[in-house]
Design a protein around this motif. Structure first.
Motif, mmCIF file in Angstrom:
data_model
loop_
_atom_site.group_PDB
_atom_site.id
_atom_site.type_symbol
_atom_site.label_atom_id
_atom_site.label_comp_id
_atom_site.label_asym_id
_atom_site.label_seq_id
_atom_site.Cartn_x
_atom_site.Cartn_y
_atom_site.Cartn_z
ATOM 1 N N LYS A 5 18.150 61.852 19.126
ATOM 2 C CA LYS A 5 17.621 60.518 19.418
ATOM 3 C C LYS A 5 16.999 59.879 18.175
ATOM 4 C CE LYS A 5 16.761 61.311 24.353
ATOM 5 N NZ LYS A 5 15.725 61.382 25.429
ATOM 6 N N GLU A 6 16.318 60.683 17.372
ATOM 7 C CA GLU A 6 15.757 60.171 16.124
ATOM 8 C C GLU A 6 16.866 59.730 15.184
ATOM 9 O OE1 GLU A 6 12.839 62.604 14.191
ATOM 10 O OE2 GLU A 6 12.059 63.370 16.082
ATOM 11 N N PHE A 7 17.923 60.525 15.138
ATOM 12 C CA PHE A 7 19.074 60.169 14.298
ATOM 13 C C PHE A 7 19.678 58.841 14.738
ATOM 14 C CE2 PHE A 7 23.749 60.216 14.711
ATOM 15 C CZ PHE A 7 24.093 59.952 13.387
ATOM 16 N N LEU A 8 19.923 58.681 16.023
ATOM 17 C CA LEU A 8 20.546 57.460 16.530
ATOM 18 C C LEU A 8 19.672 56.234 16.250
ATOM 19 C CD1 LEU A 8 21.890 58.794 19.956
ATOM 20 C CD2 LEU A 8 23.257 58.191 17.948
ATOM 21 N N ALA A 9 18.377 56.393 16.358
ATOM 22 C CA ALA A 9 17.465 55.266 16.129
ATOM 23 C C ALA A 9 17.453 54.827 14.672
ATOM 24 C CB ALA A 9 16.057 55.643 16.576
ATOM 25 N N LYS A 10 17.835 55.729 13.780
ATOM 26 C CA LYS A 10 17.721 55.440 12.350
ATOM 27 C C LYS A 10 19.067 55.106 11.700
ATOM 28 C CE LYS A 10 15.169 57.187 8.334
ATOM 29 N NZ LYS A 10 14.460 58.332 7.741
ATOM 30 N N ILE A 11 20.109 54.902 12.499
ATOM 31 C CA ILE A 11 21.441 54.664 11.945
ATOM 32 C C ILE A 11 21.480 53.491 10.968
ATOM 33 C CG2 ILE A 11 23.764 53.852 12.547
ATOM 34 C CD1 ILE A 11 23.814 55.875 14.798
ATOM 35 N N PRO A 12 20.833 52.357 11.235
ATOM 36 C CA PRO A 12 20.895 51.261 10.252
ATOM 37 C C PRO A 12 20.418 51.676 8.858
ATOM 38 C CG PRO A 12 20.058 50.452 12.332
ATOM 39 C CD PRO A 12 20.118 51.945 12.461
ATOM 40 N N GLU A 13 19.307 52.398 8.804
ATOM 41 C CA GLU A 13 18.801 52.853 7.508
ATOM 42 C C GLU A 13 19.711 53.926 6.901
ATOM 43 O OE1 GLU A 13 14.965 52.255 10.030
ATOM 44 O OE2 GLU A 13 17.091 52.637 10.376
ATOM 45 N N LEU A 14 20.256 54.805 7.751
ATOM 46 C CA LEU A 14 21.119 55.875 7.260
ATOM 47 C C LEU A 14 22.386 55.326 6.635
ATOM 48 C CD1 LEU A 14 20.747 58.402 10.224
ATOM 49 C CD2 LEU A 14 19.848 58.687 7.910
ATOM 50 N N ARG A 15 22.938 54.283 7.193
ATOM 51 C CA ARG A 15 24.157 53.683 6.621
ATOM 52 C C ARG A 15 23.911 53.258 5.190
ATOM 53 N NH1 ARG A 15 26.461 48.917 9.881
ATOM 54 N NH2 ARG A 15 28.179 49.281 8.422
ATOM 55 N N GLU A 16 22.752 52.683 4.941
ATOM 56 C CA GLU A 16 22.422 52.242 3.584
ATOM 57 C C GLU A 16 22.182 53.428 2.662
ATOM 58 O OE1 GLU A 16 22.307 49.195 2.228
ATOM 59 O OE2 GLU A 16 23.084 48.331 4.094
ATOM 60 N N ALA A 17 21.528 54.452 3.199
ATOM 61 C CA ALA A 17 21.106 55.578 2.356
ATOM 62 C C ALA A 17 22.229 56.549 2.026
ATOM 63 C CB ALA A 17 19.960 56.332 3.039
ATOM 64 N N VAL A 18 23.089 56.872 3.009
ATOM 65 C CA VAL A 18 24.089 57.932 2.792
ATOM 66 C C VAL A 18 25.517 57.491 3.053
ATOM 67 C CG1 VAL A 18 22.420 59.761 3.297
ATOM 68 C CG2 VAL A 18 23.796 58.821 5.151
ATOM 69 N N GLY A 19 25.717 56.286 3.609
ATOM 70 C CA GLY A 19 27.065 55.795 3.838
ATOM 71 C C GLY A 19 27.548 56.037 5.253
ATOM 72 N N ASP A 20 28.539 55.244 5.646
ATOM 73 C CA ASP A 20 29.028 55.291 7.024
ATOM 74 C C ASP A 20 29.702 56.607 7.383
ATOM 75 O OD1 ASP A 20 28.056 52.775 7.452
ATOM 76 O OD2 ASP A 20 29.985 51.753 7.327
ATOM 77 N N ARG A 21 30.477 57.170 6.442
ATOM 78 C CA ARG A 21 31.193 58.399 6.790
ATOM 79 C C ARG A 21 30.222 59.528 7.108
ATOM 80 N NH1 ARG A 21 35.717 61.303 3.021
ATOM 81 N NH2 ARG A 21 33.845 61.944 1.870
ATOM 82 N N ALA A 22 29.149 59.633 6.343
ATOM 83 C CA ALA A 22 28.155 60.673 6.621
ATOM 84 C C ALA A 22 27.545 60.478 8.002
ATOM 85 C CB ALA A 22 27.071 60.658 5.550
ATOM 86 N N VAL A 23 27.297 59.220 8.387
ATOM 87 C CA VAL A 23 26.745 58.940 9.720
ATOM 88 C C VAL A 23 27.736 59.351 10.803
ATOM 89 C CG1 VAL A 23 26.019 57.095 11.285
ATOM 90 C CG2 VAL A 23 25.249 57.095 8.903
ATOM 91 N N LEU A 24 29.001 59.010 10.618
ATOM 92 C CA LEU A 24 30.021 59.376 11.595
ATOM 93 C C LEU A 24 30.163 60.885 11.714
ATOM 94 C CD1 LEU A 24 32.682 56.677 10.685
ATOM 95 C CD2 LEU A 24 31.537 56.896 12.906
ATOM 96 N N ARG A 25 30.111 61.575 10.593
ATOM 97 C CA ARG A 25 30.219 63.035 10.637
ATOM 98 C C ARG A 25 29.017 63.652 11.346
ATOM 99 N NH1 ARG A 25 33.238 63.984 4.714
ATOM 100 N NH2 ARG A 25 35.317 64.067 5.672
ATOM 101 N N ALA A 26 27.852 63.061 11.185
ATOM 102 C CA ALA A 26 26.687 63.540 11.917
ATOM 103 C C ALA A 26 26.864 63.308 13.421
ATOM 104 C CB ALA A 26 25.428 62.835 11.417
ATOM 105 N N MET A 27 27.433 62.161 13.806
ATOM 106 C CA MET A 27 27.693 61.901 15.219
ATOM 107 C C MET A 27 28.642 62.951 15.791
ATOM 108 S SD MET A 27 28.006 57.727 15.150
ATOM 109 C CE MET A 27 27.982 57.500 16.931
ATOM 110 N N HIS A 28 29.649 63.321 15.014
ATOM 111 C CA HIS A 28 30.560 64.381 15.450
ATOM 112 C C HIS A 28 29.797 65.680 15.661
ATOM 113 C CE1 HIS A 28 33.814 67.311 15.533
ATOM 114 N NE2 HIS A 28 33.172 67.951 14.562
#
Length: 426
Positions: free
Chosen positions: A285-308
């Motif tokens: 839940k913390e991860f999902l709430a922080k997705i906007p900041e994570l996209r900027e910090a580590v990129g979209d692919r890293a976010v998608l891989r975390a979702m997986h």
């Protein structure tokens, strides 16, 4: 003392059948081992000597059933040892040197007086031998010289973990030659992973080595990787009316190490944004709430891989539950979901630097053509190249094999059995 000549006689006369059955189970599979082991004994005579006291060893490949790229971030997996294995004929020596001659490869020679990491061995099998030996010492176990010849039916680059099978085979030989079989399978798996990480230079998780070392169907929770929770799953695949198929798409794994490493690094880069080392330590839940900041910090692919990671980690629990309840239809649905997640979110079905090369994608598309609504299919192992996995209704097995082999070649579709034991002395 048992020389190679005596060994061949005992095998041909069926005197080792009970020992073989513990590993290979079926009568047909036991008989199929006669020529394999006798031929390997011939190799030992040719490479070393015919008058040595020899012993036989085996370590299986593995199939990943659930949890794709979850283990290295301390997640859950569902895996199984398979009936394709690496075998060895080995004999102790008093030279403090390990020599391993694998069929089709140059001999690995390791002087046990020098078990430091050799940079020039990175990516080559001598590094695995050296690392396993050092790993035994690190854990307080004995090592010593031995000479061995090996042969493997675990396809290299197939996603069936040929390297893990080799590491576990070396560890199994050291276990029985110098430690009276007292080293447990979990410890051997950890030693094998240490060798691959620190000596071979591949940042793999522990799932491959654990499945090869322990054998059978197992679910593993790596939340605490120093003490992984391992459970054998009580399910009889032979009774469910399906076959487990592995299709070798003949894709090359060369130059893909960076692709595999990026998955782990990108997942860990997300965890680092929460001051954690791995995703298992970060609340979803913390991860999902922080997705906007994570996209900027580590990129979209890293976010998608975390979702997986989060979805496949949870999906393993549901797969195990379905098997325990004998709900194979539900299990197949979850397998397909896992494969879809790997394709869309983990993005390990083809390498973006080689978009024109997509054998795994082709194999998955063909599998869906034949199995849609009836079976299940997913990328297998590390991905990008190599193999897919399919659960095929037995009445569709001939059609499935012929469809896939028409594209990838005769013999590319393997129908596997599950092996009840891991690394073993015969």
């Amino acid at each position: 003392m048992c020389t190679t000549a005596q060994l061949r006689e005992e095998i041909k006369n069926g005197k080792l059948d009970d020992r073989f059955k513990r590993v290979y189970v079926s009568e047909a599979d036991v008989k199929a081992q006669y020529e394999r082991y006798c031929s390997l004994a011939d190799d030992f005579d040719e490479v070393f000597s015919a008058d040595r006291d020899v012993r036989l060893f085996s370590a299986p490949g593995r199939t990943e059933v659930g949890g794709n790229h979850t283990d290295h971030n301390h997640g859950r997996v569902l895996a199984a040892g398979i009936n394709l294995d690496a075998i060895a004929v080995a004999s102790k020596n008093d030279e403090n040197i390990v020599r391993v001659k694998s069929r089709g490869y140059a001999m690995d020679v390791v002087d046990l007086s020098d078990l430091s990491v050799h940079a020039d061995e990175e990516g080559h099998s001598p590094a695995l031998v050296r690392g396993v030996c050092q790993g035994f010492l690190n854990n307080g176990y004995k090592i010593g010289g031995f000479d061995a010849v090996t042969a493997s039916r675990v396809l290299s680059g197939s996603g069936l973990s040929s390297s893990a099978a080799y590491e576990v085979l070396v560890g199994t030989m050291l276990n029985y030659l110098y430690n009276d079989g007292k080293v447990d399978p979990v410890t051997i798996a950890k030693i094998a992973q240490y060798a691959e990480n620190e000596y071979f230079g591949k940042p793999c998780g522990l799932m491959d080595q654990m499945a090869c070392s322990v054998g059978s169907f197992i679910t593993i929770d790596f939340k605490d990787p120093s003490e992984p929770v391992i459970e054998k799953v009580d399910f009889d695949f032979a009774s469910c009316g399906h076959s487990l198929c592995i299709v070798d798409t003949k894709g090359s794994h060369s130059n893909l190490t960076d692709e595999y490493a990026a998955i782990r690094l990108e997942m860990e880069s997300v965890a680092a944004q929460f001051s954690k080392k791995v995703l298992r330590e970060v609340d979803e839940k913390e991860f999902l709430a922080k997705i906007p900041e994570l996209r900027e910090a580590v990129g979209d692919r890293a976010v998608l891989r975390a979702m997986h990671f989060y979805k496949d980690n949870e999906r393993v629990l549901r797969e195990v539950d379905a098997l325990k309840k004998n709900d194979f239809e539900k299990f197949k649905q979850l397998v397909i979901e896992s494969g879809d997640s790997s394709y869309m979110y983990n993005q390990n079905v083809f390498a973006t630097k080689q978009p024109e090369i997509q054998p795994v994608s082709i194999a998955l598309a063909l599998s869906e053509q034949v199995l849609d609504g009836k079976g299940a299919w997913r990328v297998h192992g590390g991905g990008f190249a190599g193999t897919i996995q399919a659960f095929v209704p037995n009445d569709l097995l001939d059609e499935y094999k012929s469809t896939l082999e028409a594209v990838f070649g005769e013999g590319s579709c393997y129908v596997l059995a599950i092996r009840p034991v891991g690394g073993a002395e015969i």
